[in-house]
Design a protein around this motif. Structure first.
Motif, short mmCIF file in Angstrom:
data_model
loop_
_atom_site.label_atom_id
_atom_site.label_comp_id
_atom_site.label_asym_id
_atom_site.label_seq_id
_atom_site.Cartn_x
_atom_site.Cartn_y
_atom_site.Cartn_z
N ARG A 84 35.49 -23.33 33.72
CA ARG A 84 35.99 -24.62 34.17
C ARG A 84 37.50 -24.64 34.08
O ARG A 84 38.04 -24.44 32.98
N ILE A 86 40.50 -26.71 33.64
CA ILE A 86 40.67 -28.11 33.23
C ILE A 86 42.10 -28.60 33.43
O ILE A 86 42.38 -29.78 33.27
N HIS A 100 32.60 -21.83 27.29
CA HIS A 100 32.74 -22.65 26.08
C HIS A 100 33.93 -22.29 25.21
O HIS A 100 34.08 -22.81 24.11
N TYR A 102 38.20 -21.91 24.99
CA TYR A 102 39.44 -22.23 25.68
C TYR A 102 40.24 -20.95 25.92
O TYR A 102 40.35 -20.10 25.02
N MET A 259 47.59 -33.00 39.55
CA MET A 259 48.17 -32.71 38.24
C MET A 259 49.47 -31.91 38.37
O MET A 259 50.44 -32.17 37.66
N ARG B 46 35.71 -40.35 39.11
CA ARG B 46 35.21 -39.59 40.26
C ARG B 46 34.16 -40.41 41.04
O ARG B 46 34.05 -40.29 42.24
N ILE B 47 33.37 -41.20 40.32
CA ILE B 47 32.34 -42.00 40.99
C ILE B 47 32.90 -43.38 41.38
O ILE B 47 32.86 -43.77 42.54
N SER B 71 46.51 -37.57 37.27
CA SER B 71 45.43 -36.73 36.78
C SER B 71 45.99 -35.94 35.60
O SER B 71 47.07 -35.37 35.69
N ARG B 72 45.26 -35.96 34.51
CA ARG B 72 45.75 -35.27 33.32
C ARG B 72 44.71 -34.29 32.80
O ARG B 72 43.52 -34.44 33.05
N ILE B 73 45.19 -33.33 32.04
CA ILE B 73 44.30 -32.37 31.41
C ILE B 73 43.46 -33.09 30.36
O ILE B 73 44.01 -33.95 29.67
N PRO B 74 42.18 -32.90 30.20
CA PRO B 74 41.31 -32.04 30.99
C PRO B 74 40.69 -32.80 32.17
O PRO B 74 40.30 -33.93 32.02
N VAL B 75 40.63 -32.14 33.33
CA VAL B 75 40.07 -32.81 34.51
C VAL B 75 38.55 -32.75 34.53
O VAL B 75 37.92 -33.34 35.40
N ARG B 76 37.98 -31.99 33.63
CA ARG B 76 36.53 -31.95 33.49
C ARG B 76 36.21 -32.30 32.04
O ARG B 76 37.02 -32.02 31.15
N PRO B 77 35.06 -32.91 31.78
CA PRO B 77 34.72 -33.21 30.39
C PRO B 77 34.67 -31.92 29.56
O PRO B 77 34.14 -30.91 30.00
N VAL B 78 35.31 -31.96 28.39
CA VAL B 78 35.35 -30.79 27.52
C VAL B 78 34.92 -31.23 26.13
O VAL B 78 35.33 -32.29 25.65
N TRP B 81 34.86 -29.02 20.28
CA TRP B 81 34.72 -27.69 19.67
C TRP B 81 35.03 -26.57 20.65
O TRP B 81 35.45 -25.48 20.26
N GLU B 82 34.84 -26.83 21.96
CA GLU B 82 35.22 -25.82 22.96
C GLU B 82 36.73 -25.70 22.99
O GLU B 82 37.30 -24.61 23.09
N TYR B 83 37.37 -26.84 22.91
CA TYR B 83 38.82 -26.91 23.07
C TYR B 83 39.54 -26.26 21.90
O TYR B 83 40.50 -25.52 22.07
N ASP B 87 33.30 -22.06 16.68
CA ASP B 87 32.02 -21.54 17.14
C ASP B 87 30.95 -22.59 16.96
O ASP B 87 30.98 -23.37 16.01
N VAL B 90 25.22 -22.63 21.10
CA VAL B 90 25.12 -23.32 22.38
C VAL B 90 23.66 -23.37 22.82
O VAL B 90 22.99 -22.40 22.80
#
Lengths: 353, 90, 165
Positions: A84, A86, A100, A102, A259, B46-47, B71-78, B81-83, B87, B90
């Motif tokens: 993704r 982002i 998953h 970054y 962006m 988006r909706i 539009s700001r980072i993140p443009v997708r839901p994150v 813990w991923e960011y 660990d 998943v």
């Protein structure tokens, strides 16, 4: 941080065509896509496509997807899935959630092929389970092999609405009717004819008044509209349905372009605000290119040609081919394919449902 | 009773809330977003932005004046813990 | 009064009469011919290449409508599965003294079986007559489209465009 010459965001028809074209000329292209399968919307298109031989006309959408993936493999394009993007900063660094985790990648050139999202339609009851985008219904039947419901009404007579209705009929679903607020069918007549001769009513000048049901959609109430789309009182009709599919248009996914500061302009026929691009599909930011539905909602055949144009232009500006009469001629050939497909109308010649 | 339903599902903003924001002078997508939080949720508008643009149009405010908000980072839901790179199974 | 395909979803009499790919009744009475029910400019031309006898012409602009040369057409049906719009049919008016053979593209399961009696639907999806399935054919080049041959009463040959089992 990994550094590459060219990153393409999105592995749909535009992104794959862009990366193939660039790779043909020696650019090692990296394609990132958030989905777990490449191909964008191609793999759910089980019908034969229009176009000419160059755009693989007469071939079913998913077969075009397979052909593009094989070409990408042949030319050594690297496709990273579950990636993704982002964000992008002004030094062309892409922020990515790679399976998953970054990570960041810096690119000399970026081609954005982010596609589009389905537009919703709001009415009382639109948040009930059973109201869904036509594209979502198409993904359910053609990718996951699950029918979205038993009795469906399709809202929108554009190509998306007509084609998805056909796919639903092929999957054995009962489609009660296709409705449209417009006074005429907005998609191609031949698509409408397939639906009509299967006995599905096409009801024009009607819109959804409300959806009813306790835990999910059980009934839809329609209402007639006048020429200015105002509801006409006392014209309600209703159908027992469990699914309402919305095919009321697509809006270009411009988040990443916005962006980084690409200039956008308003083009209602192409889906609203879209990034400005020049004859190389280059945005107002030098290293950022854009192609496909995010630069205006059109056909997959056009997305592929736009992708090729962007891919070739990047190969030239990265110095893999010299900017001479020959390479300009190659660009011109793609542009002439595009204008053929658009019948010389420029952007906006063909509008998808 | 006035007709009402949810417009922004992420932030649960209703039609009446959008209409009252318009009455208060919020007449672009961005202004409505700041006034009501519609479009500030997970999907980042988006909706609902399409629906809000339609509501604005019904009130006489043309869509071309509603340029998409920043539009700001993140443009997708994150997930956090991923960011931050932790660990997680998943 | 029928307003036309963009309003009703089926071709009006006027549209059919004006379609350059639809032969006249006189021509159809002579021999089997393709009936190309394509009247809207679409950027599309696979039918032109599909014809082994060069009976279909679209020309330089892929937006042109297909024009059928009834003299060259042999009614072979190679064009039927090539049309992404499923708008090409073959009509043989003189299949027998009373019946005609209508060949339609078909992409639904289950498939009809040869010899089966089926409801024959017109362009509006209305059952107008009964017919007998003459043939159910596909090949690799048809790419999963089937050609269904239906034997119907002659007078319905230019109406029947779908079947229901």
């Amino acid at each position: 941080m990994r550094k590459v010459n060219l990153v393409v965001v999105g592995a749909g028809p535009a992104g794959l065509s862009a990366s193939i074209e660039a790779a043909k000329h020696g650019v090692k292209a990296l394609v990132l896509d958030e989905n777990h399968k490449p191909g964008g919307q191609l793999f759910k298109q089980i019908h034969k496509f229009f176009g000419s031989e160059q755009q693989m006309a007469g071939t079913r959408g998913y077969e075009i997807g397979t052909k593009l993936l094989n070409l990408a493999k042949e030319y050594g394009v690297e496709i990273k899935l579950n990636n993704r993007v982002i964000g992008i900063d002004d030094h062309n660094t892409l922020a990515i959630i790679d399976n998953h985790k970054y990570s960041e990648i810096r690119a000399k050139k970026i081609i954005l092929c982010c596609g589009a999202t389905e537009k919703p339609l709001a009415f009382p009851g639109w948040t009930l389970p059973g109201v869904m985008g036509a594209g979502a219904a198409q993904t359910l039947v053609n990718i996951h092999r699950v029918v979205p419901g038993e009795k469906i009404i399709m809202v929108g007579s554009g190509n998306v609405g007509l084609i998805v209705t056909y796919h639903l009929l092929q999957a054995g679903v009962k489609v009660k009717a296709i409705i449209d607020a417009s006074h005429k069918i907005t998609g191609y007549g031949v698509h409408a004819a397939k639906i009509k001769r299967a006995g599905i009513p096409i009801i024009l000048r009607y819109t959804v008044n409300r959806a009813m049901g306790t835990n999910q959609v059980e009934k839809v109430e329609l209402i007639q509209v006048d020429k200015s789309f105002n509801k006409i009182p006392c014209t309600q009709i209703s159908f027992d349905v469990d699914t309402i599919c919305l095919a009321v248009g697509l809006s270009p996914s411009t988040e990443l372009a916005r962006m980084i500061g690409c200039k956008l302009y308003y083009h209602p026929k192409l889906g609203g605000y879209i990034p400005m691009v020049n004859q190389y599909m280059q945005t107002t930011i030098e290293d950022i290119y854009a192609a496909g539905d995010m630069t205006g909602i059109e056909e997959a055949s056009i997305a592929m040609e736009e992708g090729r144009l962007a891919g070739l232009a990047c190969a030239i500006s990265l110095g893999y081919i010299s900017d001479n009469a020959q390479s300009q001629k190659a660009l011109e050939n793609i542009r002439s394919n595009l204008s053929q497909l658009r019948m010389g109308n420029g952007k906006g010649g063909i509008i998808n449902g | 009773m006035k007709e009402d339903y949810v417009v922004c599902r992420c932030e649960e903003i209703t039609l009446q809330e959008i209409k009252s924001a318009i009455k208060q002078g919020a007449i672009t997508l961005d202004e409505i977003k700041k006034y009501t939080r519609a479009g500030m949720g997970l999907c980042q508008g988006r909706i609902c932005s399409t629906i809000i643009i339609e509501i604005l149009k019904e009130h006489g405010y043309l869509p071309q004046y509603s340029a998409p908000p920043h539009s700001r980072i993140p443009v997708r839901p994150v997930k956090i813990w991923e960011y931050i790179g932790e660990d997680q199974d998943v | 009064m029928d307003k036309g395909i963009k309003y009703d979803g089926y071709l009006s009499e006027k549209e059919l009469a004006g379609a350059p790919g639809v032969p006249s009744i006189d021509q159809l009475n002579v021999k089997p011919l393709a009936v190309i029910e394509c009247i809207e400019p679409i950027p599309c031309n696979p039918c032109e290449r599909a014809c082994p006898f060069s009976a279909i012409t679209i020309g330089d602009s892929i937006w042109n409508l297909p024009v059928l040369d009834a003299n060259k057409c042999k009614g072979c049906g190679a064009c039927i599965p090539s049309c992404p719009g499923l708008a090409i049919f073959v009509v043989d008016m003189n299949y027998s003294s009373t019946s005609a053979l209508v060949k339609i593209p078909y992409e639904y399961f289950p498939l009809p079986k040869e010899g089966m009696e089926v409801d024959c639907l017109n362009r509006k999806g209305e059952a107008v007559t009964k017919g007998r399935i003459h043939s159910v054919k596909t090949t690799a080049t048809f790419d999963k489209t089937y050609i269904i041959g239906i034997e119907v009463n002659k007078k319905f040959a230019m109406e029947v465009r779908n079947i229901r089992m």
